[in-house]
Design a protein around this motif. Structure first.
Motif, PDB file in Angstrom:
ATOM      1  N   THR A 116      35.931  10.048 -64.558  1.00 34.12           N
ATOM      2  CA  THR A 116      35.707  11.112 -65.552  1.00 34.12           C
ATOM      3  C   THR A 116      34.909  12.051 -64.889  1.00 34.12           C
ATOM      4  N   VAL A 117      34.320  11.729 -63.661  1.00 31.44           N
ATOM      5  CA  VAL A 117      33.204  12.757 -63.057  1.00 31.44           C
ATOM      6  C   VAL A 117      34.077  13.878 -62.551  1.00 31.44           C
ATOM      7  N   ASP A 118      33.679  15.227 -62.693  1.00 28.26           N
ATOM      8  CA  ASP A 118      33.980  16.358 -62.150  1.00 28.26           C
ATOM      9  C   ASP A 118      33.208  16.664 -61.007  1.00 28.26           C
ATOM     10  N   VAL A 119      33.555  16.075 -59.668  1.00 32.48           N
ATOM     11  CA  VAL A 119      32.708  16.232 -58.591  1.00 32.48           C
ATOM     12  C   VAL A 119      31.947  17.369 -58.348  1.00 32.48           C
ATOM     13  N   ALA A 120      32.884  18.769 -58.262  1.00 33.70           N
ATOM     14  CA  ALA A 120      32.283  19.908 -58.004  1.00 33.70           C
ATOM     15  C   ALA A 120      31.462  20.427 -59.110  1.00 33.70           C
ATOM     16  N   LYS A 121      31.213  20.020 -60.304  1.00 28.34           N
ATOM     17  CA  LYS A 121      30.453  20.505 -61.293  1.00 28.34           C
ATOM     18  C   LYS A 121      29.262  19.396 -61.521  1.00 28.34           C
ATOM     19  N   ASP A 122      29.355  18.068 -61.496  1.00 26.77           N
ATOM     20  CA  ASP A 122      28.574  17.284 -61.782  1.00 26.77           C
ATOM     21  C   ASP A 122      27.557  16.671 -60.687  1.00 26.77           C
ATOM     22  N   LEU A 123      28.086  16.908 -59.497  1.00 25.16           N
ATOM     23  CA  LEU A 123      27.381  16.290 -58.550  1.00 25.16           C
ATOM     24  C   LEU A 123      27.072  17.379 -57.304  1.00 25.16           C
ATOM     25  N   VAL A 124      25.979  17.302 -56.498  1.00 27.32           N
ATOM     26  CA  VAL A 124      25.535  17.964 -55.419  1.00 27.32           C
ATOM     27  C   VAL A 124      25.545  17.203 -54.110  1.00 27.32           C
ATOM     28  N   PHE A 125      26.025  18.056 -53.011  1.00 30.23           N
ATOM     29  CA  PHE A 125      25.895  17.254 -51.664  1.00 30.23           C
ATOM     30  C   PHE A 125      24.649  17.279 -50.989  1.00 30.23           C
ATOM     31  N   LEU A 128      25.709  14.421 -44.902  1.00 31.47           N
ATOM     32  CA  LEU A 128      26.820  13.679 -44.584  1.00 31.47           C
ATOM     33  C   LEU A 128      26.425  12.850 -43.661  1.00 31.47           C
ATOM     34  N   LEU A 129      26.179  11.426 -43.590  1.00 28.68           N
ATOM     35  CA  LEU A 129      25.547  10.653 -42.789  1.00 28.68           C
ATOM     36  C   LEU A 129      26.439  10.151 -41.725  1.00 28.68           C
ATOM     37  N   ALA A 130      27.549   9.666 -41.975  1.00 30.97           N
ATOM     38  CA  ALA A 130      28.495   8.673 -40.824  1.00 30.97           C
ATOM     39  C   ALA A 130      29.965   8.930 -41.412  1.00 30.97           C
ATOM     40  N   ALA A 131      30.450   8.658 -40.385  1.00 36.27           N
ATOM     41  CA  ALA A 131      32.135   8.603 -40.647  1.00 36.27           C
ATOM     42  C   ALA A 131      32.616   7.234 -40.404  1.00 36.27           C
ATOM     43  N   ALA A 132      33.689   6.744 -41.013  1.00 38.98           N
ATOM     44  CA  ALA A 132      34.181   5.267 -40.585  1.00 38.98           C
ATOM     45  C   ALA A 132      35.762   5.636 -40.180  1.00 38.98           C
ATOM     46  N   PRO A 303      28.023   8.264 -36.247  1.00 41.75           N
ATOM     47  CA  PRO A 303      26.830   8.933 -36.628  1.00 41.75           C
ATOM     48  C   PRO A 303      27.138  10.536 -36.985  1.00 41.75           C
ATOM     49  N   ILE A 304      26.628  11.119 -37.984  1.00 38.88           N
ATOM     50  CA  ILE A 304      27.080  12.563 -37.928  1.00 38.88           C
ATOM     51  C   ILE A 304      25.589  13.300 -38.348  1.00 38.88           C
ATOM     52  N   GLY A 305      25.230  12.934 -39.409  1.00 39.81           N
ATOM     53  CA  GLY A 305      23.898  13.604 -39.930  1.00 39.81           C
ATOM     54  C   GLY A 305      23.921  15.159 -39.984  1.00 39.81           C
ATOM     55  N   ALA A 306      24.972  15.352 -40.921  1.00 45.76           N
ATOM     56  CA  ALA A 306      25.097  16.895 -41.133  1.00 45.76           C
ATOM     57  C   ALA A 306      24.434  17.624 -42.438  1.00 45.76           C
ATOM     58  N   ASN A 307      24.226  18.737 -42.473  1.00 40.17           N
ATOM     59  CA  ASN A 307      23.288  19.042 -43.759  1.00 40.17           C
ATOM     60  C   ASN A 307      24.195  19.350 -44.791  1.00 40.17           C
ATOM     61  N   ALA A 308      23.644  19.981 -45.944  1.00 45.63           N
ATOM     62  CA  ALA A 308      24.331  19.899 -47.160  1.00 45.63           C
ATOM     63  C   ALA A 308      25.519  20.841 -47.309  1.00 45.63           C
ATOM     64  N   GLU A 309      25.429  21.831 -46.566  1.00 46.61           N
ATOM     65  CA  GLU A 309      26.462  22.997 -46.381  1.00 46.61           C
ATOM     66  C   GLU A 309      27.509  22.439 -45.696  1.00 46.61           C
ATOM     67  N   THR A 310      27.346  21.525 -44.604  1.00 44.29           N
ATOM     68  CA  THR A 310      28.523  21.107 -43.813  1.00 44.29           C
ATOM     69  C   THR A 310      29.206  20.186 -44.610  1.00 44.29           C
ATOM     70  N   PHE A 311      28.509  19.259 -45.543  1.00 43.85           N
ATOM     71  CA  PHE A 311      28.827  18.285 -46.301  1.00 43.85           C
ATOM     72  C   PHE A 311      29.832  18.786 -47.404  1.00 43.85           C
ATOM     73  N   THR A 312      29.544  19.730 -48.002  1.00 45.64           N
ATOM     74  CA  THR A 312      30.046  20.716 -48.967  1.00 45.64           C
ATOM     75  C   THR A 312      31.360  21.097 -48.426  1.00 45.64           C
ATOM     76  N   ALA A 313      31.450  21.761 -47.321  1.00 43.99           N
ATOM     77  CA  ALA A 313      32.638  22.411 -46.687  1.00 43.99           C
ATOM     78  C   ALA A 313      33.496  21.102 -46.193  1.00 43.99           C
ATOM     79  N   THR A 314      33.182  19.819 -45.852  1.00 46.44           N
ATOM     80  CA  THR A 314      34.114  18.947 -45.493  1.00 46.44           C
ATOM     81  C   THR A 314      34.593  18.264 -46.548  1.00 46.44           C
ATOM     82  N   TYR A 315      33.914  18.123 -47.848  1.00 47.43           N
ATOM     83  CA  TYR A 315      34.631  17.674 -48.823  1.00 47.43           C
ATOM     84  C   TYR A 315      35.636  18.845 -49.377  1.00 47.43           C
ATOM     85  N   ALA A 316      35.455  20.015 -49.323  1.00 50.93           N
ATOM     86  CA  ALA A 316      36.346  20.954 -49.840  1.00 50.93           C
ATOM     87  C   ALA A 316      37.568  20.802 -49.208  1.00 50.93           C
TER      88      ALA A 316
END
Length: 335
Positions: A116-125, A128-132, A303-316
């Motif tokens: 029921t979570v609207d990710v873009a509305k309810d959460l902030v990034f 981005l720590l690491a990839a699997a 390991p990635i260690g990216a900032n909030a802007e990169t994390f948000t862009a990756t998600y989108a």
């Protein structure tokens, strides 16, 4: 002592106390600034997996930098829905944060009606720590030793092969189905409740192939009980340096260059900007710590260690790719 003398002395004491209070005022204020109490980190997985290990390792470093404990609160259930809901509904004060992953922020919201979570509305990034990454593993009876020879084998064995994944709609499901469709192999898919039983059946020959995580298959691979044909991502894995990527072997599908998943730090919308920035900086820095970096690679994480802007862009960007993958795999999406 007369009344005037007592009054004068009391006044001087009060003045001195007031001056002392003013002198320490900035220090007291600094102590009351965020964070001045423990931080709760909601992890939507059971303890012990690679994601959980990663979060504990990195958060230990962040806790030391912040001067406050980071309390790990595992809330598994419903494909990550339970834990993600807890984060989205938490007070946005910086003292409850969470873990977001490809599965919990993209795949589950696209497919699970319980989400029921609207990710873009309810959460902030936040970071981005690491990839699997994942690797394509086959049973030792499969007469193929590299991904280039796989198409011929798939065509020859049309309708006779089985493959497994950790869930319908999981990366391992959609990727192998795409290979099956591409080479008209008509392989049969078997979803499993977890990676351990999946690997067990792969070794036992009940299924012939599967996409698996490096930590989940490492023991069997080193013992020679499965064969590893290719890895996702853009570079070879430290844990399996002799396993080439799909791309190295001529498979240019963008999906195969993606990591199977990633994990990062999220928070409820409305978290104070100062808290967000500090968490962003400390989590990103912790990933780049040489010791942490090395340990992550040893358990098969990138390991990635990216900032909030990169994390948000990756998600989108990857949300679009995942929607297309799921549709190709025939997975019913939520309207």
């Amino acid at each position: 002592m007369n009344t005037f003398t007592r009054t004068r002395r009391n006044f001087l004491k009060q003045s001195a106390a007031g001056a002392a209070a003013l002198a320490v005022g900035p220090a007291v204020f600094a102590q009351s600034a965020w964070p001045n109490q423990p931080i709760k980190l909601i992890v939507p997985y059971a303890p012990g997996g690679a994601n959980d290990v990663t979060l504990r390792l990195v958060s230990k470093q962040v806790s030391e930098k912040l001067g406050q404990p980071i309390l790990i609160d595992n809330r598994p259930g419903a494909g990550g829905v339970v834990g993600t809901n807890v984060v989205a509904k938490a007070a946005p004060d910086g003292y409850t944060i969470g873990v977001g992953a490809t599965s919990t922020l993209i795949a589950t919201p696209l497919t699970n009606p319980q989400s029921t979570v609207d990710v873009a509305k309810d959460l902030v990034f936040i970071s981005l720590l690491a990839a699997a990454p994942m690797v394509l593993a086959v049973n030792t009876s499969v007469p193929v030793n590299n991904i280039k020879d796989l198409p011929r084998y798939l065509r020859e064995q049309k309708g006779k092969l089985n493959y497994g994944s950790m869930a319908v709609g999981h990366f391992g499901h959609v990727v192998v189905k795409e290979l099956s469709d591409l080479y008209e192999a008509a392989m049969v898919h078997s979803p499993y409740k977890g990676e351990a039983p999946l690997v067990q059946d792969l070794v036992g020959g009940q299924i012939q192939m599967a996409m698996v995580t490096p930590p989940g298959i490492r023991g069997m691979a080193e013992a020679g009980r499965v064969k590893l044909l290719a890895a996702t991502g853009t570079k070879r894995l430290k844990v399996f340096p002799n396993v080439p990527t799909f791309a190295e072997q001529g498979f240019d599908n963008p999906v195969l260059k993606m990591y199977a998943g990633w994990i990062g730090i999220i928070a409820p919308t409305g978290i104070p900007a100062a808290a967000l920035k500090r968490l962003e900086a400390e989590y990103s820095a912790a990933i780049h710590d040489p010791e942490v970096n090395q340990k992550l690679m040893e358990i098969g994480m990138e390991p990635i260690g990216a900032n909030a802007e990169t994390f948000t862009a990756t998600y989108a960007r990857e949300k679009v790719a995942w929607r297309e993958m799921l549709l190709k795999a025939g997975v019913e999406l939520r309207s």
